[in-house]
Motif scaffolding. Structure first.
Motif, PDB file in Angstrom:
ATOM      1  N   HIS A  22      30.328  28.422  30.311  1.00  0.00           N
ATOM      2  CA  HIS A  22      31.131  27.380  29.683  1.00  0.00           C
ATOM      3  C   HIS A  22      32.442  27.955  29.145  1.00  0.00           C
ATOM      4  CE1 HIS A  22      28.139  28.863  26.706  1.00  0.00           C
ATOM      5  NE2 HIS A  22      29.178  28.877  25.884  1.00  0.00           N
ATOM      6  N   THR A  23      33.390  27.062  28.924  1.00  0.00           N
ATOM      7  CA  THR A  23      34.727  27.451  28.518  1.00  0.00           C
ATOM      8  C   THR A  23      34.786  27.798  27.027  1.00  0.00           C
ATOM      9  OG1 THR A  23      37.051  26.809  28.697  1.00  0.00           O
ATOM     10  CG2 THR A  23      35.505  25.095  27.996  1.00  0.00           C
ATOM     11  N   ILE A  24      35.826  28.517  26.629  1.00  0.00           N
ATOM     12  CA  ILE A  24      35.907  29.143  25.302  1.00  0.00           C
ATOM     13  C   ILE A  24      35.854  28.136  24.165  1.00  0.00           C
ATOM     14  CG2 ILE A  24      37.379  30.550  23.790  1.00  0.00           C
ATOM     15  CD1 ILE A  24      38.547  31.777  26.436  1.00  0.00           C
ATOM     16  N   TRP A  30      27.980  26.201  21.802  1.00  0.00           N
ATOM     17  CA  TRP A  30      27.056  26.609  22.861  1.00  0.00           C
ATOM     18  C   TRP A  30      26.869  28.120  22.922  1.00  0.00           C
ATOM     19  CZ3 TRP A  30      28.765  23.202  27.680  1.00  0.00           C
ATOM     20  CH2 TRP A  30      28.531  21.855  27.376  1.00  0.00           C
ATOM     21  N   GLY A  31      27.550  28.856  22.057  1.00  0.00           N
ATOM     22  CA  GLY A  31      27.432  30.305  22.045  1.00  0.00           C
ATOM     23  C   GLY A  31      28.473  30.981  22.927  1.00  0.00           C
ATOM     24  N   GLU A  32      28.649  32.292  22.699  1.00  0.00           N
ATOM     25  CA  GLU A  32      29.618  33.070  23.462  1.00  0.00           C
ATOM     26  C   GLU A  32      29.024  33.493  24.796  1.00  0.00           C
ATOM     27  OE1 GLU A  32      32.760  36.753  22.685  1.00  0.00           O
ATOM     28  OE2 GLU A  32      31.181  36.319  21.228  1.00  0.00           O
ATOM     29  N   CYS A  33      29.846  33.499  25.826  1.00  0.00           N
ATOM     30  CA  CYS A  33      29.379  33.889  27.152  1.00  0.00           C
ATOM     31  C   CYS A  33      29.251  35.411  27.247  1.00  0.00           C
ATOM     32  CB  CYS A  33      30.346  33.392  28.218  1.00  0.00           C
ATOM     33  SG  CYS A  33      30.376  31.590  28.332  1.00  0.00           S
ATOM     34  N   PRO A  34      28.245  35.909  27.958  1.00  0.00           N
ATOM     35  CA  PRO A  34      28.020  37.362  28.040  1.00  0.00           C
ATOM     36  C   PRO A  34      29.220  38.150  28.536  1.00  0.00           C
ATOM     37  CG  PRO A  34      26.122  36.171  28.901  1.00  0.00           C
ATOM     38  CD  PRO A  34      27.191  35.144  28.649  1.00  0.00           C
ATOM     39  N   GLU A  38      31.625  42.358  26.425  1.00  0.00           N
ATOM     40  CA  GLU A  38      31.698  43.695  26.996  1.00  0.00           C
ATOM     41  C   GLU A  38      33.134  44.201  26.969  1.00  0.00           C
ATOM     42  OE1 GLU A  38      30.313  43.088  30.936  1.00  0.00           O
ATOM     43  OE2 GLU A  38      28.247  42.611  30.347  1.00  0.00           O
ATOM     44  N   GLY A  39      33.298  45.529  26.919  1.00  0.00           N
ATOM     45  CA  GLY A  39      34.614  46.136  27.050  1.00  0.00           C
ATOM     46  C   GLY A  39      35.380  46.251  25.750  1.00  0.00           C
ATOM     47  N   VAL A  40      36.646  46.665  25.874  1.00  0.00           N
ATOM     48  CA  VAL A  40      37.463  46.966  24.697  1.00  0.00           C
ATOM     49  C   VAL A  40      37.829  45.729  23.890  1.00  0.00           C
ATOM     50  CG1 VAL A  40      38.439  49.089  25.653  1.00  0.00           C
ATOM     51  CG2 VAL A  40      39.566  46.906  26.108  1.00  0.00           C
ATOM     52  N   ASP A  41      37.691  44.545  24.470  1.00  0.00           N
ATOM     53  CA  ASP A  41      38.063  43.324  23.759  1.00  0.00           C
ATOM     54  C   ASP A  41      36.867  42.571  23.183  1.00  0.00           C
ATOM     55  OD1 ASP A  41      40.898  43.456  24.091  1.00  0.00           O
ATOM     56  OD2 ASP A  41      40.612  42.982  26.209  1.00  0.00           O
ATOM     57  N   THR A  42      35.733  43.234  23.119  1.00  0.00           N
ATOM     58  CA  THR A  42      34.552  42.630  22.510  1.00  0.00           C
ATOM     59  C   THR A  42      34.857  42.205  21.070  1.00  0.00           C
ATOM     60  OG1 THR A  42      33.065  43.987  23.841  1.00  0.00           O
ATOM     61  CG2 THR A  42      32.155  43.047  21.820  1.00  0.00           C
ATOM     62  N   PHE A  72      33.357  23.911  32.303  1.00  0.00           N
ATOM     63  CA  PHE A  72      33.661  25.212  32.901  1.00  0.00           C
ATOM     64  C   PHE A  72      35.167  25.381  33.058  1.00  0.00           C
ATOM     65  CE2 PHE A  72      32.771  22.164  36.313  1.00  0.00           C
ATOM     66  CZ  PHE A  72      33.857  22.303  37.158  1.00  0.00           C
ATOM     67  N   GLU A  73      35.608  26.645  33.085  1.00  0.00           N
ATOM     68  CA  GLU A  73      37.026  26.915  33.317  1.00  0.00           C
ATOM     69  C   GLU A  73      37.361  26.761  34.794  1.00  0.00           C
ATOM     70  OE1 GLU A  73      38.504  30.603  31.814  1.00  0.00           O
ATOM     71  OE2 GLU A  73      38.388  29.939  29.718  1.00  0.00           O
ATOM     72  N   TRP A  74      38.556  26.243  35.039  1.00  0.00           N
ATOM     73  CA  TRP A  74      39.040  26.134  36.405  1.00  0.00           C
ATOM     74  C   TRP A  74      39.409  27.515  36.930  1.00  0.00           C
ATOM     75  CZ3 TRP A  74      38.561  21.552  38.731  1.00  0.00           C
ATOM     76  CH2 TRP A  74      39.108  21.411  40.024  1.00  0.00           C
ATOM     77  N   LYS A  75      39.300  27.706  38.228  1.00  0.00           N
ATOM     78  CA  LYS A  75      39.697  28.957  38.851  1.00  0.00           C
ATOM     79  C   LYS A  75      40.553  28.666  40.084  1.00  0.00           C
ATOM     80  CE  LYS A  75      35.661  31.679  37.436  1.00  0.00           C
ATOM     81  NZ  LYS A  75      36.410  32.455  36.443  1.00  0.00           N
ATOM     82  N   ALA A  76      41.219  29.692  40.573  1.00  0.00           N
ATOM     83  CA  ALA A  76      41.970  29.541  41.814  1.00  0.00           C
ATOM     84  C   ALA A  76      41.004  29.252  42.955  1.00  0.00           C
ATOM     85  CB  ALA A  76      42.760  30.812  42.111  1.00  0.00           C
ATOM     86  N   LYS A  77      41.440  28.445  43.893  1.00  0.00           N
ATOM     87  CA  LYS A  77      40.569  28.022  44.996  1.00  0.00           C
ATOM     88  C   LYS A  77      39.959  29.216  45.729  1.00  0.00           C
ATOM     89  CE  LYS A  77      40.503  24.927  49.007  1.00  0.00           C
ATOM     90  NZ  LYS A  77      41.287  23.955  49.825  1.00  0.00           N
ATOM     91  N   LYS A  78      40.743  30.271  45.950  1.00  0.00           N
ATOM     92  CA  LYS A  78      40.231  31.427  46.685  1.00  0.00           C
ATOM     93  C   LYS A  78      39.157  32.175  45.895  1.00  0.00           C
ATOM     94  CE  LYS A  78      43.874  34.649  45.187  1.00  0.00           C
ATOM     95  NZ  LYS A  78      44.965  35.534  45.655  1.00  0.00           N
ATOM     96  N   GLN A  79      39.186  32.072  44.570  1.00  0.00           N
ATOM     97  CA  GLN A  79      38.168  32.744  43.761  1.00  0.00           C
ATOM     98  C   GLN A  79      36.823  32.028  43.850  1.00  0.00           C
ATOM     99  OE1 GLN A  79      40.809  32.908  40.138  1.00  0.00           O
ATOM    100  NE2 GLN A  79      39.925  34.934  39.972  1.00  0.00           N
ATOM    101  N   TRP A  80      36.863  30.724  43.943  1.00  0.00           N
ATOM    102  CA  TRP A  80      35.620  29.971  44.095  1.00  0.00           C
ATOM    103  C   TRP A  80      35.070  30.083  45.517  1.00  0.00           C
ATOM    104  CZ3 TRP A  80      37.600  25.333  40.807  1.00  0.00           C
ATOM    105  CH2 TRP A  80      37.106  25.448  39.507  1.00  0.00           C
TER     106      TRP A  80
END
Length: 351
Positions: A22-24, A30-34, A38-42, A72-80
């Protein structure tokens, strides 16, 4: 501008495809997405998660809502890829449900792509698009890293004192450097001869080479080999130190027509030197962004050093320090996740 309002939103997890998170804006409910844990921006969304329910309410019924949020967040067509039709059908079904109740849907598109979203009448928050082709239903969405000042400086804002010569920093990729010699330089010339690189690669190089040749500006330059947003803690610390030890920070678009760096610079309370590539910034109809940046049109990048010197000479020592404070305050009040979502109603309800 200080007016506050609770935004009432509706969403429905039944319209969330199995492979999607789900989106931010829904994190407080609904809680934070996994993926963001992760990573430096946790931790970048912690403040919003704990405070968000104070200015956004998730209502159970569409009739009670100001707007409906696509889950859900939208993505570029090629990513989906092969899943594109599934996501599009889900989004269309959700929009149809909202429109039957007289509500518009809000779509978040955090992506380098500037492709259109093929829905009927959405309200779109996106990172990458262009001022000259912007539609009335499109608004800018920040790219968020962790709050540098809170994580790395324990919340302490160290102000720079004005000196006669301004210091400008840049850490990152350039196509080639004026100091390249021998085979390195020839390699870049061969690449440029057979391939016209995109503007985001060449513009950075032109800006950096211009500043390195400018006698009235001190340049803090750390070159990276790659063109990527990913990094580890050691790389991040080097990037941060270079920024903290400079007056101004060069900000140029990446692969998309926006820059994470802009918001990272603001989180440190440093002054961005923004190369404008027809970009759209958050709340641009409310905030006067030129008050907070050295604003340089991309067509004038070869006058970059002159523009910075003129700006630096024009402001007093007191104004120089106050500007740093104002930039940090702008980040806290309008740009960080909590600040942005606290004010998002101003864009949504303006339509």
């Amino acid at each position: 501008m200080n007016q506050e309002r609770v935004l009432k939103i509706y969403s429905d997890s039944a319209y969330l495809p199995d492979s999607a998170w789900h989106t931010i804006i829904l994190y407080p409910f609904w809680g934070e997405c996994p993926g963001s844990l992760e990573g430096v921006d946790t931790g970048r969304f912690d403040e919003y998660i704990t405070s968000g329910a104070g200015f956004i309410t998730l209502v159970p019924d569409l009739d009670q809502a100001d707007v409906a949020v696509l889950p859900f967040e939208w993505k570029a067509k090629k990513q989906w890829g092969k899943d594109y039709d599934t996501y599009l059908q889900m989004a269309v079904a959700f929009e149809n449900k909202a429109l039957r109740s007289g509500k518009r849907i809000v779509v978040f598109f955090n992506n380098d792509s500037d492709e259109p979203i093929p829905l009927r009448n959405p309200i779109i928050f996106r990172t990458s698009f262009y001022r000259s082709t912007r539609k009335a239903n499109e608004f800018a969405f920040p790219g968020w890293s962790i709050d540098f000042q809170q994580k790395y400086r324990a919340g302490k804002h160290t102000l720079r004192k004005k000196t006669a010569v301004p210091t400008v920093c840049y850490t990152g990729y350039v196509d080639y450097d004026a100091d390249d010699r021998g085979s390195v330089f020839l390699h870049h010339l061969k690449l440029l001869a057979r391939w016209k690189p995109p503007i985001e690669r060449t513009l950075r190089g032109v800006a950096v080479r211009t500043l390195k040749q400018e006698p009235g500006v001190k340049m803090n330059f750390i070159r990276r080999k790659g063109f990527s947003g990913g990094c580890d803690e050691a790389t991040r610390q080097e990037y941060l130190s270079n920024m903290i030890e400079s007056d101004y920070s060069l900000v140029i678009r990446g692969a998309g027509n926006f820059s994470y760096r802009l918001y990272e610079v603001m989180s440190c309370g440093r002054i961005p030197v923004l190369i404008d590539t027809d970009c759209v910034l958050p709340f641009d109809g409310i905030l006067d962004w030129k008050r907070y940046c050295v604003w340089v049109d991309s067509s004038e990048v070869e006058r970059l050093g002159e523009k910075i010197r003129e700006f630096h000479e024009r402001i007093s020592a007191a104004e120089f320090e106050e500007l740093q404070i104002s930039i940090r305050r702008l980040y806290e009040d309008w740009i960080c996740p909590a600040g942005f979502f606290r004010n998002i109603w101003r864009n949504i309800l303006s339509l």
